[in-house]
Design a protein around this motif. Structure first.
Motif, PDB file in Angstrom:
ATOM      1  N   GLY A   1      -2.951 -13.653  -7.646  1.00  0.00           N
ATOM      2  CA  GLY A   1      -2.295 -12.605  -8.424  1.00  0.00           C
ATOM      3  C   GLY A   1      -1.428 -11.761  -7.504  1.00  0.00           C
ATOM      4  N   LEU A   2      -0.498 -11.035  -8.091  1.00  0.00           N
ATOM      5  CA  LEU A   2       0.446 -10.240  -7.304  1.00  0.00           C
ATOM      6  C   LEU A   2      -0.269  -9.201  -6.436  1.00  0.00           C
ATOM      7  N   VAL A   3       0.212  -9.060  -5.216  1.00  0.00           N
ATOM      8  CA  VAL A   3      -0.319  -8.059  -4.290  1.00  0.00           C
ATOM      9  C   VAL A   3       0.467  -6.752  -4.414  1.00  0.00           C
ATOM     10  N   LEU A   4       1.104  -6.590  -5.554  1.00  0.00           N
ATOM     11  CA  LEU A   4       1.865  -5.391  -5.875  1.00  0.00           C
ATOM     12  C   LEU A   4       1.152  -4.661  -7.001  1.00  0.00           C
ATOM     13  N   PRO A   5       1.165  -3.337  -7.001  1.00  0.00           N
ATOM     14  CA  PRO A   5       0.557  -2.615  -8.116  1.00  0.00           C
ATOM     15  C   PRO A   5       1.317  -2.892  -9.422  1.00  0.00           C
ATOM     16  N   SER A   6       0.626  -2.779 -10.522  1.00  0.00           N
ATOM     17  CA  SER A   6       1.233  -3.107 -11.822  1.00  0.00           C
ATOM     18  C   SER A   6       2.473  -2.272 -12.112  1.00  0.00           C
ATOM     19  N   ILE A   7       2.559  -1.073 -11.559  1.00  0.00           N
ATOM     20  CA  ILE A   7       3.742  -0.236 -11.789  1.00  0.00           C
ATOM     21  C   ILE A   7       5.010  -0.884 -11.242  1.00  0.00           C
ATOM     22  N   ASP A   8       4.885  -1.803 -10.273  1.00  0.00           N
ATOM     23  CA  ASP A   8       6.046  -2.481  -9.691  1.00  0.00           C
ATOM     24  C   ASP A   8       6.419  -3.769 -10.416  1.00  0.00           C
ATOM     25  N   HIS A   9       5.588  -4.245 -11.311  1.00  0.00           N
ATOM     26  CA  HIS A   9       5.842  -5.543 -11.942  1.00  0.00           C
ATOM     27  C   HIS A   9       7.137  -5.555 -12.745  1.00  0.00           C
ATOM     28  N   GLY A  10       7.449  -4.482 -13.439  1.00  0.00           N
ATOM     29  CA  GLY A  10       8.700  -4.416 -14.198  1.00  0.00           C
ATOM     30  C   GLY A  10       9.918  -4.530 -13.307  1.00  0.00           C
ATOM     31  N   ARG A  11       9.878  -3.870 -12.163  1.00  0.00           N
ATOM     32  CA  ARG A  11      10.997  -3.970 -11.213  1.00  0.00           C
ATOM     33  C   ARG A  11      11.159  -5.405 -10.743  1.00  0.00           C
ATOM     34  N   VAL A  12      10.051  -6.092 -10.499  1.00  0.00           N
ATOM     35  CA  VAL A  12      10.127  -7.475 -10.032  1.00  0.00           C
ATOM     36  C   VAL A  12      10.685  -8.375 -11.136  1.00  0.00           C
ATOM     37  N   VAL A  13      10.329  -8.126 -12.380  1.00  0.00           N
ATOM     38  CA  VAL A  13      10.888  -8.891 -13.507  1.00  0.00           C
ATOM     39  C   VAL A  13      12.409  -8.757 -13.504  1.00  0.00           C
ATOM     40  N   PHE A  14      12.916  -7.540 -13.388  1.00  0.00           N
ATOM     41  CA  PHE A  14      14.370  -7.318 -13.393  1.00  0.00           C
ATOM     42  C   PHE A  14      15.021  -7.870 -12.128  1.00  0.00           C
TER      43      PHE A  14
ATOM     44  N   ARG B   1       0.805  -1.217   0.000  1.00  0.00           N
ATOM     45  CA  ARG B   1       0.000   0.000   0.000  1.00  0.00           C
ATOM     46  C   ARG B   1       0.844   1.275   0.000  1.00  0.00           C
ATOM     47  N   SER B   2       2.125   1.148   0.248  1.00  0.00           N
ATOM     48  CA  SER B   2       2.991   2.327   0.271  1.00  0.00           C
ATOM     49  C   SER B   2       4.165   2.098  -0.681  1.00  0.00           C
ATOM     50  N   HIS B   3       5.108   3.001  -0.668  1.00  0.00           N
ATOM     51  CA  HIS B   3       6.215   2.986  -1.635  1.00  0.00           C
ATOM     52  C   HIS B   3       7.458   2.361  -1.028  1.00  0.00           C
ATOM     53  N   TRP B   4       7.806   1.172  -1.508  1.00  0.00           N
ATOM     54  CA  TRP B   4       8.992   0.493  -0.977  1.00  0.00           C
ATOM     55  C   TRP B   4       9.595  -0.551  -1.909  1.00  0.00           C
ATOM     56  N   ALA B   5       9.131  -0.677  -3.109  1.00  0.00           N
ATOM     57  CA  ALA B   5       9.619  -1.732  -4.009  1.00  0.00           C
ATOM     58  C   ALA B   5      11.129  -1.644  -4.247  1.00  0.00           C
ATOM     59  N   TRP B   6      11.690  -0.451  -4.233  1.00  0.00           N
ATOM     60  CA  TRP B   6      13.125  -0.284  -4.506  1.00  0.00           C
ATOM     61  C   TRP B   6      13.976  -1.062  -3.519  1.00  0.00           C
ATOM     62  N   TRP B   7      13.509  -1.146  -2.271  1.00  0.00           N
ATOM     63  CA  TRP B   7      14.323  -1.745  -1.206  1.00  0.00           C
ATOM     64  C   TRP B   7      14.018  -3.221  -1.009  1.00  0.00           C
ATOM     65  N   ALA B   8      12.844  -3.661  -1.382  1.00  0.00           N
ATOM     66  CA  ALA B   8      12.512  -5.089  -1.274  1.00  0.00           C
ATOM     67  C   ALA B   8      12.952  -5.855  -2.514  1.00  0.00           C
ATOM     68  N   PHE B   9      13.019  -5.175  -3.656  1.00  0.00           N
ATOM     69  CA  PHE B   9      13.371  -5.808  -4.926  1.00  0.00           C
ATOM     70  C   PHE B   9      14.545  -5.074  -5.578  1.00  0.00           C
ATOM     71  N   PRO B  10      15.703  -5.044  -4.912  1.00  0.00           N
ATOM     72  CA  PRO B  10      16.824  -4.283  -5.460  1.00  0.00           C
ATOM     73  C   PRO B  10      17.463  -4.963  -6.675  1.00  0.00           C
TER      74      PRO B  10
END
Length: 164
Positions: free
Chosen positions: A120-133, A63-72
């Motif tokens: 399905g992913l509990v991440l917003p679609s904007i984070d899916h590309g980061r998870v792919v990488f 629900r908040s902004h943290w994908a950078w640190w969980a999916f580096p």
């Protein structure tokens, strides 16, 4: 008026040493890390992963902004608040050795558990590309532990569902 807003503003978040005294001292635990982006990542993970785990447990989704640190990955986030963070192939073993691995594992496994339960992913679609990488980056590293590879396999399967 603006002065009342300033007075009512919450206090800044404490340094991890104040929040997690069993893990950190008042000294900067990453002072010896020369790469500024890895050092920032280690600091952010130490500070943010407890909140990330709590968020996933309480809400079952991001629900908040943290994908950078969980999916580096080796790329800094386009909208990441400064300082920028990333990890290189050469420095990934340092992140695994020095980072809050238990909390990171818990956060990643919670993403997988909640996503699989939802279908399905509990991440917003904007984070899916980061998870792919993220998956591609960590899959190619020899230092990636077995539990981490299991998470990557699970995330890859969830991404396939999300892309349908």
């Amino acid at each position: 008026d603006w002065t009342q807003q300033d007075e009512a503003a919450p206090a800044p978040a404490p340094w991890p040493a104040e929040t997690y005294p069993e893990t950190y001292t008042d000294e900067d635990p990453f002072a010896d890390i020369e790469d500024p982006r890895l050092r920032a990542l280690l600091e952010r993970q130490a500070a943010e992963l407890p909140r990330i785990v709590e968020e996933l447990q309480a809400h079952g989704e991001k629900r908040s902004h943290w994908a950078w640190w969980a999916f580096p990955t080796e790329l800094c986030g386009a909208s990441e608040p400064p300082p920028e963070t990333c990890v290189t192939e050469e420095l990934a073993p340092v992140l695994l050795e020095r980072g809050p691995l238990g909390l990171w594992r818990r956060a990643l496994e919670l993403v997988c558990d909640r996503s699989e339960a939802r279908g399905g992913l509990v991440l917003p679609s904007i984070d899916h590309g980061r998870v792919v990488f993220f998956v591609a980056f960590w899959e190619r590293l020899a230092c990636t532990p077995a539990w981490f590879r299991d998470v990557l396999t699970r995330l890859d399967a969830l991404l396939s569902v999300a892309q349908r």
